[in-house]
Motif scaffolding. Structure first.
Motif, PDB file in Angstrom:
ATOM      1  N   PRO A   1       0.800  -1.231   0.000  1.00  0.00           N
ATOM      2  CA  PRO A   1       0.000   0.000   0.000  1.00  0.00           C
ATOM      3  C   PRO A   1       0.826   1.271   0.000  1.00  0.00           C
ATOM      4  CG  PRO A   1      -0.152  -1.146   2.106  1.00  0.00           C
ATOM      5  CD  PRO A   1       0.499  -2.077   1.151  1.00  0.00           C
ATOM      6  N   GLU A   2       1.955   1.273   0.740  1.00  0.00           N
ATOM      7  CA  GLU A   2       2.711   2.523   0.837  1.00  0.00           C
ATOM      8  C   GLU A   2       3.417   2.827  -0.478  1.00  0.00           C
ATOM      9  OE1 GLU A   2       3.252  -0.234   2.382  1.00  0.00           O
ATOM     10  OE2 GLU A   2       5.317  -0.584   2.989  1.00  0.00           O
ATOM     11  N   ILE A   3       3.547   1.802  -1.330  1.00  0.00           N
ATOM     12  CA  ILE A   3       4.183   2.035  -2.627  1.00  0.00           C
ATOM     13  C   ILE A   3       3.121   2.220  -3.708  1.00  0.00           C
ATOM     14  CG2 ILE A   3       5.617   0.957  -4.398  1.00  0.00           C
ATOM     15  CD1 ILE A   3       7.161  -0.301  -2.011  1.00  0.00           C
ATOM     16  N   PHE A   4       2.057   1.426  -3.631  1.00  0.00           N
ATOM     17  CA  PHE A   4       1.003   1.545  -4.641  1.00  0.00           C
ATOM     18  C   PHE A   4       0.386   2.937  -4.620  1.00  0.00           C
ATOM     19  CE2 PHE A   4      -3.369   1.285  -6.093  1.00  0.00           C
ATOM     20  CZ  PHE A   4      -3.177   0.703  -7.334  1.00  0.00           C
TER      21      PHE A   4
ATOM     22  N   GLU B   1      -1.089   8.070  -7.839  1.00  0.00           N
ATOM     23  CA  GLU B   1      -2.242   7.216  -7.543  1.00  0.00           C
ATOM     24  C   GLU B   1      -3.142   7.900  -6.503  1.00  0.00           C
ATOM     25  OE1 GLU B   1      -4.293   4.266  -8.851  1.00  0.00           O
ATOM     26  OE2 GLU B   1      -2.213   4.483  -9.514  1.00  0.00           O
ATOM     27  N   ALA B   2      -2.520   8.554  -5.528  1.00  0.00           N
ATOM     28  CA  ALA B   2      -3.306   9.221  -4.488  1.00  0.00           C
ATOM     29  C   ALA B   2      -4.168  10.324  -5.093  1.00  0.00           C
ATOM     30  CB  ALA B   2      -2.373   9.800  -3.426  1.00  0.00           C
ATOM     31  N   ARG B   3      -3.573  11.063  -6.035  1.00  0.00           N
ATOM     32  CA  ARG B   3      -4.306  12.157  -6.664  1.00  0.00           C
ATOM     33  C   ARG B   3      -5.433  11.610  -7.533  1.00  0.00           C
ATOM     34  NH1 ARG B   3      -2.420  17.285  -6.232  1.00  0.00           N
ATOM     35  NH2 ARG B   3      -0.522  16.565  -5.234  1.00  0.00           N
ATOM     36  N   LYS B   4      -5.104  10.545  -8.289  1.00  0.00           N
ATOM     37  CA  LYS B   4      -6.113   9.927  -9.138  1.00  0.00           C
ATOM     38  C   LYS B   4      -7.289   9.465  -8.295  1.00  0.00           C
ATOM     39  CE  LYS B   4      -3.647   7.153 -12.053  1.00  0.00           C
ATOM     40  NZ  LYS B   4      -3.400   5.776 -12.472  1.00  0.00           N
ATOM     41  N   TYR B   5      -6.928   8.808  -7.199  1.00  0.00           N
ATOM     42  CA  TYR B   5      -7.921   8.213  -6.311  1.00  0.00           C
ATOM     43  C   TYR B   5      -8.910   9.265  -5.832  1.00  0.00           C
ATOM     44  CZ  TYR B   5      -9.502   4.989  -2.684  1.00  0.00           C
ATOM     45  OH  TYR B   5     -10.242   4.150  -1.909  1.00  0.00           O
TER      46      TYR B   5
ATOM     47  N   ALA C   1       1.648 -10.546   2.401  1.00  0.00           N
ATOM     48  CA  ALA C   1       2.972 -10.418   2.990  1.00  0.00           C
ATOM     49  C   ALA C   1       3.836  -9.662   1.992  1.00  0.00           C
ATOM     50  CB  ALA C   1       3.559 -11.782   3.279  1.00  0.00           C
ATOM     51  N   ASP C   2       4.053  -8.369   2.255  1.00  0.00           N
ATOM     52  CA  ASP C   2       4.774  -7.545   1.287  1.00  0.00           C
ATOM     53  C   ASP C   2       6.258  -7.450   1.572  1.00  0.00           C
ATOM     54  OD1 ASP C   2       2.518  -6.927  -0.230  1.00  0.00           O
ATOM     55  OD2 ASP C   2       1.894  -5.460   1.243  1.00  0.00           O
TER      56      ASP C   2
END
Lengths: 290, 159
Positions: free
Chosen positions: A10-13, A18-22, A128-129
């Motif tokens: 999550p911290e990379i995705f 992506e945050a702005r798109k979201y 498990a990342d």
């Protein structure tokens, strides 16, 4: 991007893009708002106008938190993605934000929260990342710390997208082991798109007011859990049936008839679609001049 | 966002997708007040979560920058919170933040006093730590606070 869990941690995705798109997609905003409203409904906070202190786990850019503010509650948001929190700052959300990982346990003092919600976040724990990640340990740390920081009788409503039956069982199992009572509420179990699952958990032993509420758009008799397992069975039957020659649809001169229309309308209703009510005009035969 | 959108339309550069991206990334106009905040309410709830730490509360505050912001006064919320707040930690923290007005001890009878409620409100909701750090009382581990967001992520060996 139907399953971001499978793409990256999550911290990379959820990076800046992506945050702005979201947060600028009106569709996502819409869905998040609906989910939050429903989660608040399931949280059944006493309706006395007193602002409550809530925790939003995986608050992201604060879309869900905004709904909480509109209902007049104070909230704390926890998220692992810095970019998402930056967007939340830009949007000037009212709650306080914490950068943290729910799988490491919530570092919050015991018994202080009036409730907790989480929108589409908890299923991330099943991945498990990193080499040091062990989903079972992370789930255990999360649920036991959540249990600790909630006040007695407080509820937590976690909306989840489990990937399969095993994941749902895993999440529910760890919630129960942490001492919560409650279960899963499934809204619109017959629709693949609108189907949403909520883990409704109450601190403390089961009692009258901890009974799990009913999901929307399901048959009154069947319990939500059984329902879902039935679904799985139906699917397998469908697959084995596939090679059979299809029955030809019966179309006689009279057309399909009122029964058929009523059956179809009922099917759509179960999927959660908006269907006009049945009346004496439903599937009425037209006059001859047509 | 509305500001940016109108800007895009007027200049007539609404053609390429890439241009849109660069435009959207423009910094926000200056007059927007910054919303960097960590209230003492949050500080009063956070505790250190490092493995092996028995009592991770209260976290000590290292102040670099404090901002004050007006927040709506809500008496019901204050009364609800009063029983949950660790008073000693709150009084100590507000002194560190440069607001030594809170009494050292408080009990529920003081909630009737308007003066006390306003002080409580100011300390709990209006004092914001913008930059600084939270320090674990047992191990001395620092959790940095940047832009009002405390970074509570633990390292692998602390879980």
């Amino acid at each position: 991007m139907s399953r971001p869990e499978l793409v990256a941690p999550p911290e990379i995705f959820y990076n800046d893009d992506e945050a702005r798109k979201y947060t600028s997609s009106s569709r996502i905003i819409d869905i998040q708002t609906q989910l939050t409203e429903r989660a608040l409904e399931l949280l059944v906070l006493p309706d006395d106008g007193v602002p409550r202190l809530l925790l939003d786990i995986g608050c992201g850019s604060g879309l869900s938190g905004e709904r909480l503010t509109e209902h007049g509650h104070q909230w704390l948001g926890l998220d692992i993605s810095e970019s998402m929190l930056d967007v939340a700052l830009e949007r000037e959300v009212e709650g306080d934000l914490i950068l943290g990982d729910m799988g490491q346990g919530l570092g919050i003092r015991p018994g202080i929260l009036d409730g907790a919600i989480s929108i589409s976040a908890v299923q991330w724990l099943c991945n498990a990342d990193k080499s040091c990640h062990e989903p079972r340990i992370r789930l255990k740390a999360f649920f036991s710390s959540l249990y600790r920081c909630l006040g007695r009788g407080a509820r937590a409503v976690l909306q989840i997208y489990p990937e399969n039956l095993a994941q749902r069982e895993l999440i529910l199992g760890f919630a129960m082991r942490a001492g919560f009572s409650g279960g899963i509420v499934v809204d619109y179990p017959h629709s693949s798109k609108r189907r949403k699952e909520y883990l409704v958990l109450t601190c403390g032993p089961p009692s009258l007011n901890t009974t799990t509420p009913e999901g929307k758009g399901e048959d009154g008799e069947s319990c939500s859990d059984e329902d879902s397992s039935e679904d799985e069975e139906n699917q397998t039957v469908c697959i084995s049936d596939r090679r059979r020659p299809r029955k030809k649809q019966k179309v006689n001169k009279k057309g399909k008839g009122r029964d058929w229309v009523l059956k179809k309308k009922e099917q759509l209703r179960r999927k959660g679609n908006v269907v006009p009510p049945d009346s004496k005009y439903t599937a009425r035969k037209r006059k001859d001049r047509f | 966002m509305t500001y940016l959108r109108t800007h895009i339309h007027r200049s007539g550069r609404f053609s390429g997708n890439e241009e849109l991206k660069t435009l959207v990334k423009l910094p926000l106009p200056r007059d927007v007040p910054s919303n960097f905040q960590m209230r003492l309410l949050t500080h009063n709830m956070l505790s250190s979560n490092i493995k092996g730490v028995a009592n991770g509360f209260p976290l000590k505050i290292e102040v670099v920058k404090v901002v004050e912001k007006e927040v709506d006064f809500n008496i019901d919320f204050l009364k609800n919170m009063f029983h949950k707040v660790e008073w000693k930690a709150l009084a100590e923290a507000s002194t560190t933040m440069g607001y030594p007005e809170l009494p050292e001890n408080a009990d529920a009878s003081m909630l009737d006093s308007d003066d006390f409620l306003h002080k409580f409100h100011h300390a709990l909701l209006e004092l914001h730590l913008e930059e600084g750090a939270l320090v674990c009382p047992e191990t001395g581990r620092k959790f940095p606070v940047q832009k009002g967001i405390p970074n509570m992520l633990l390292h692998e060996d602390e879980v």
